[in-house]
Scaffold this active site. Structure first.
Site, PDB file in Angstrom:
ATOM      1  N   HIS A 187       0.824  -1.209   0.000  1.00  0.00           N
ATOM      2  CA  HIS A 187       0.000   0.000   0.000  1.00  0.00           C
ATOM      3  C   HIS A 187       0.858   1.259   0.000  1.00  0.00           C
ATOM      4  O   HIS A 187       0.547   2.246  -0.690  1.00  0.00           O
ATOM      5  CB  HIS A 187      -0.914  -0.022   1.229  1.00  0.00           C
ATOM      6  N   GLU A 245       2.047   1.856  -3.443  1.00  0.00           N
ATOM      7  CA  GLU A 245       0.956   2.393  -4.273  1.00  0.00           C
ATOM      8  C   GLU A 245       0.909   3.919  -4.170  1.00  0.00           C
ATOM      9  O   GLU A 245       0.772   4.624  -5.165  1.00  0.00           O
ATOM     10  CB  GLU A 245      -0.379   1.796  -3.822  1.00  0.00           C
ATOM     11  N   HIS A 246       1.043   4.445  -2.953  1.00  0.00           N
ATOM     12  CA  HIS A 246       1.067   5.897  -2.768  1.00  0.00           C
ATOM     13  C   HIS A 246       2.255   6.520  -3.506  1.00  0.00           C
ATOM     14  O   HIS A 246       2.124   7.561  -4.167  1.00  0.00           O
ATOM     15  CB  HIS A 246       1.167   6.227  -1.279  1.00  0.00           C
ATOM     16  N   GLU A 262      -3.891   7.926   7.559  1.00  0.00           N
ATOM     17  CA  GLU A 262      -4.929   7.099   6.937  1.00  0.00           C
ATOM     18  C   GLU A 262      -5.267   5.908   7.821  1.00  0.00           C
ATOM     19  O   GLU A 262      -6.440   5.565   8.002  1.00  0.00           O
ATOM     20  CB  GLU A 262      -4.452   6.623   5.560  1.00  0.00           C
TER      21      GLU A 262
END
Length: 442
Positions: A57, A60-61, A137
């Site tokens: 993840h 991905e950012h 997040e």
């Protein structure tokens, strides 16, 4: 438009594997002058290691932070300037990047995605900033969401060997200890043509488009497809039970039963069981627990058919104020036992099949959803297995329902997680806790 389920995919979908190992899956759909372009990397949280959870993840950012050719803010800006939209998401099993835009602009995502597959620049300053974003997040999605926190704890208890043990976003301490070199190594390992595939659905000519894809991606070195084998938990031999105390308005109970994925025919029976239990206001949970007995605010049964590894059949319920969790659990158990002992009527069984078929077919009105279905089946097994869905649902019998409920939905095969609500701290509002087992982090 002919639905995928009725079209015969071998005739409708075009597949080609480029010399560098990149698989391309194309489906022409001329309903509107649009295309959805999706690139799927076979890397998700299941590919991570203890102490390095959340890397998929995090990367991905970082994939939006630019290359030698495009600056940090250029990717999304260019898509928007061409009238399109884009996003990305990470799951247990994959990381996906997609763009939807006018069909005559297909070259735009081809250029952008092929460039960042191999030319991503990972900078220390971007990494430190984005790590803080991911930490926030996680706080918002998990730490401040009692239901998500509870489900995270349930998975960590239910899965003891396989990597579904940890959350897609990663454990907070692991995220804090990421290094830039961790990301660079992860990118080099998993982002290459041999570990990816492209799905395009929309208004194009496949012969023209495949030439453009070959030109954009064909020169990228093949790389090596990493080993996808992972440890699988042995059969569970006794019920596991956990309790979590969090600030919340209401208690919550979640039960997760170990089940196979779509490699086993029983998975399609579990699809029907989940629909019988909780799909719509005529479902058993809603009729019995919400309306008749007025025990719960809501109740749900969820089945993850399209997972790479064996997953969980999840039953959850939120008791109404003043109702006891133990009483709710007892009633949920009665609903499961009813499936095991009493044959489902032909009318109820056919209704559930009709609901699943309608959802499957009507959802394909979207080119994005068509692409998603093809890709999710490719991740779990093979895109061609999408042809098995409706025939497998249609042949489920009442006897199958009883057999499968007995085989998987029994106490020794489950983990039970119960949320004990605490009052909010002074000056802080009570958080809501809608039941969730969301695994995709956007």
């Amino acid at each position: 438009m002919i639905p995928l389920s009725e079209a015969g995919l071998k005739d409708k979908v075009y597949e080609k594997v480029l010399p560098n190992g990149l698989k391309v899956i194309l489906l022409e759909n001329h309903k509107a002058p649009l295309i959805t372009f999706q690139i799927w990397y076979r890397v998700g949280s299941r590919n991570e290691e203890w102490g390095k959870t959340g890397l998929s993840h995090m990367l991905e950012h970082m994939m939006f932070k630019g290359t030698k050719k495009y600056g940090p803010e250029d990717f999304s800006r260019i898509i928007q300037e061409n009238g399109g939209n884009n996003n990305a998401f990470t799951s247990n099993d994959s990381t996906t990047y997609f763009e939807t835009l006018s069909a005559d602009r297909v070259q735009v995502p081809l250029d952008l995605e092929s460039d960042r597959m191999v030319n991503l620049i990972l900078r220390e300053e971007d990494f430190r900033t984005e790590r803080m974003v991911v930490m926030e997040e996680r706080r918002l999605r998990t730490e401040d969401n009692p239901a998500t926190y509870l489900f995270e704890q349930l998975e960590a208890t239910a899965f003891q060997l396989q990597p579904y043990h940890w959350p897609t976003i990663g454990w907070a301490e692991d995220i804090r200890q990421f290094t830039l070199e961790d990301l660079k190594s992860y990118y080099r390992t998993y982002y290459n043509p041999a570990n990816a595939f492209i799905v395009v659905v929309g208004d194009f000519n496949k012969n023209d488009l495949i030439q453009k894809i070959e030109k954009a991606f064909g020169s990228i070195p093949k790389g090596k497809a990493p080993d996808q084998k992972r440890d699988i938990d042995p059969p569970q031999t006794g019920e596991r039970r956990i309790f979590a105390k969090r600030e919340a308005q209401l208690p919550l109970i979640i039960m997760g039963y170990h089940i196979p994925n779509l490699h086993e025919p029983d998975s399609y029976v579990l699809e029907v069981i989940a629909t019988i239990l909780s799909s719509g206001k005529s479902s058993r949970f809603y009729h019995d627990l919400v309306q008749e007995k007025q025990l719960v605010l809501d109740a749900d049964a969820d089945h993850s058919l399209l997972s790479h590894d064996p997953s969980l059949f999840v039953v959850s319920a939120k008791p109404l104020p003043g109702k006891d969790v133990a009483e709710v659990e007892k009633e949920l158990d009665k609903e499961i036992e009813r499936l095991q002992k009493d044959s489902v009527s032909e009318q109820e069984l056919q209704k559930a099949k009709n609901q699943l078929e309608a959802s499957f077919i009507f959802g394909q009105d979207s080119i994005f959803y068509q692409a998603m279905l093809l890709a999710q089946h490719e991740i779990s097994a093979d895109w061609k297995s999408i042809d098995d869905y409706l025939p497998s649902i249609r042949k489920v019998s009442a006897e199958d329902i009883k057999r499968v409920a007995r085989k998987y939905l029994f106490p020794d095969n489950r983990t039970v997680a119960i949320l004990i609500p605490l009052p909010p701290k002074e000056g802080k509002s009570e958080p809501e806790n809608p039941p969730t087992n969301e695994k995709i982090v956007r």
